[in-house]
Structure formats: C-alpha cells, structure tokens
Enzyme design. Sequence first.
Site, mmCIF file in Angstrom:
data_model
loop_
_atom_site.group_PDB
_atom_site.id
_atom_site.type_symbol
_atom_site.label_atom_id
_atom_site.label_comp_id
_atom_site.label_asym_id
_atom_site.label_seq_id
_atom_site.Cartn_x
_atom_site.Cartn_y
_atom_site.Cartn_z
ATOM 1 N N GLU A 39 0.827 -1.215 0.000
ATOM 2 C CA GLU A 39 0.000 0.000 0.000
ATOM 3 C C GLU A 39 0.857 1.260 0.000
ATOM 4 O O GLU A 39 1.193 1.800 1.067
ATOM 5 C CB GLU A 39 -0.937 0.012 1.212
ATOM 6 N N LYS A 66 -2.584 -2.072 -3.139
ATOM 7 C CA LYS A 66 -3.616 -1.214 -2.554
ATOM 8 C C LYS A 66 -3.144 0.234 -2.694
ATOM 9 O O LYS A 66 -2.484 0.777 -1.808
ATOM 10 C CB LYS A 66 -3.879 -1.547 -1.090
#
Length: 397
Positions: free
Chosen positions: A224, A266
Amino acid sequence: MTPMKRGVTCTTTSSRALSTRCRAGSEGIGAGLRACHGGAHLSASNKAELERVASLIATPGKGITACDEGPGTIGGRFEAVGLKNSEEARRSYRQMLFETEGSNDYLCGAILDPETLYQRSTTDGALFPEKLSSLGVVPGVKPHLKIYTLPGQGGSTVMQGLDSLAMRCEEYAKAGAKFAKWRSPLVIDVAAGQPSALTIQTNMDDLARYALICQDNGLMPIVEPDISLKGCHDLETAVMVNVQVQSALYKSMLDHGVFMEGATLKPNIVNPGLDCEKSYTVEEIGKANIDVLNRCFPVAMKGANFLSGGQSLADASARLSAMNQAKGNSPWNLSFSWSAALQLPLLDLAKETGTLCLDEMSTLYLEELKIAGAAARGDYVPQGTEGAHIPKQYVSA
C-alpha cells in the site's frame, strides 16, 4: 587445450575449477543469480497458494472491508460519537461488519487488526478468521507498527515493524490469516521537494522487504503506497509522482525476488491535492488513474484494491466506477479496500443514542456495500458532481 563448446558443461581437468560458472548448457546463463528472482526460494505449493489468495482478492465485483484500525484509532472514532471504547465494543462492532447478511456478496476479503484475529463470534464461537473463511471472505491482517519521521526529509515518514515481521507473520498465519497489508504513507509537497528520491526509495524498499517476508511465511502481501490527498498540486503532478512511486515499488519488489503473481496492490486514488485551484471531472480523474497503471503496473499482478483516503463513499465510488469504465482492455481487476468511507456513516448513527445500534448499522452497511460493488463493476452512476474535483472557493461560493 581443446576449445570449449558454447553451452556445454566443462569437463576437462584444467577447467574443473570453473565448472560452477560453466553450466549454461543445463541450467542457463546466470543460473546462480536466480535465488533472487520471482520467488525462486519458494516451493511450488507455496507459490500456488499465494497466487490462489491473490486471485480470490481479485474476484470481480467484490472488494475488501478494512477493519484494521488499532484500539486507539477505532477508539477515537467511537468516542467522537459518544461510544465507549472497550474490547467488547470493538469485537461486537466488527462482528457486525463481518456477519451482516448478504455482505459476502460484495466482499472478497477483510483486513483485521491483530486483536481481532483472536476474538470470537458470538454466533457460533468461531474465531473471526474461521468465521470469515466459512462465509467465503478471505481473512487478512495488518502487521506494521507505528510510523516515525525520516530525519532530514521535511517530516516525511517510514513505517516501523520489519525487524520482528517474520515472527509475527508466522504467528498470524497460524491464527488463520491468509494475507497481510502494509501501508507506506507519502505526501506531495512541491515546495519542499517531497516525496524526495530518498523518501520514495526508503518506503518502497520497506514495502518490498515486507512482501518478501510475508511470502516466505505463507501470507499473500498487499502493498500500500498511500499518497495523501493533502496539497495544492494539480492532477498532472499527481500522475507524475504516482508513476515515480509505483515504478520504484515494482522495481524494488523484483529486485528483492518477490513473487509478483502472489501479491496485490492497494494504491491511493490518484487525485489533485485538496487545495488545487483547477477543476477536474470524474472522468478525467478516472482516466488519470488508468494512465498511471498502464504506464507501470505489472500485468503479473491480478488487481488493485484502492483505498478511500479520506474521500466520501460517493466520491470514492464515483472515481472507482470511472476507472473501470475507462480501463478498456487493461487486464487488472480494480476494486475497493475501504475503511472510513464505509464506517464513518455507520458510526454517525450512534450520535443520537450513544449506543452501538448494530441493527441499523447493518442495514446501512449493506446498502453501502452495494454501492461499492457497483463501482467495482463500473456500474455506479454518480449523482451531480460526485467524484469531480471542485476548488474550495467554488464549493463555498
């Protein structure tokens, strides 16, 4: 000396010392370097399981409910609406997020705080990872610790937790987690020259090493890189920085030997800064996100589950839907991994009573998931200016 034929292993007495460097015929040039290539250190069964989990997370039309806030963070949200922050309150609230009837029609995964891994459902006494699995929702965990400031980088940060990560991943896998998620927050500050090359490389190397350690312990890693909405930069600058960040991430993952087919992204939704004075339509924002992916996202990775990053459910859904409409023949599944966008409206329901009104929350939650699922399919139709970037002076006028 008899000349050595190309591609044939050396066998003469005088060349035996070179034999390990001359096995091109049977093993391929540079075979000794393959230990750090595409998860070569992993077993075939380990790779197959990592890829299986990545494929489940990339189920079309489904996304992730992110419930990985620590006790302090979720406690702050509770207290803001008059709720008491206790372990039982956190447990019962998250049970509602996991067990709302019909929610598994829109969810492929759930990210849990380590505390939640060891809590049980009162429905049947099952641990939450077991309960989620029985509903067809893959359980995951947040293994990173706290952020700290990177010296000399104008307040830019890196995440802590790599030193003890292998031990914690092993523990979490035994508890039933199938994947993990590590967040590296970044901020675009053009005047300060951030994110600098050092800030980017440090954070992306951390994400790559986290992914490598996760895979070695049987957890499919979600990486992420989270670029904040803060700033006054325009959309073109956001595209440039996101390409720089993501390119550095994938290069570092490859250099570390991460098995790319068994990993998931992500990312933040690419947006102009909140204080940007230029207007953009939701279609322009959707295309900007696809431009970033097309320029650097490996096709080996099956999908991206976008974070909401402070956007409302309506704006995040409008932008995700616009991406799916604009992606053309791009091969990835594009979906959601949302926390605040889904949960803050639920907690607002508790303001009047100061109690966890779980039935009302469950009803609203299912409606929210239907919207998110439609966005993941490209079927959400924005209302008015949902998803567009409108400069603040026009909003307040």
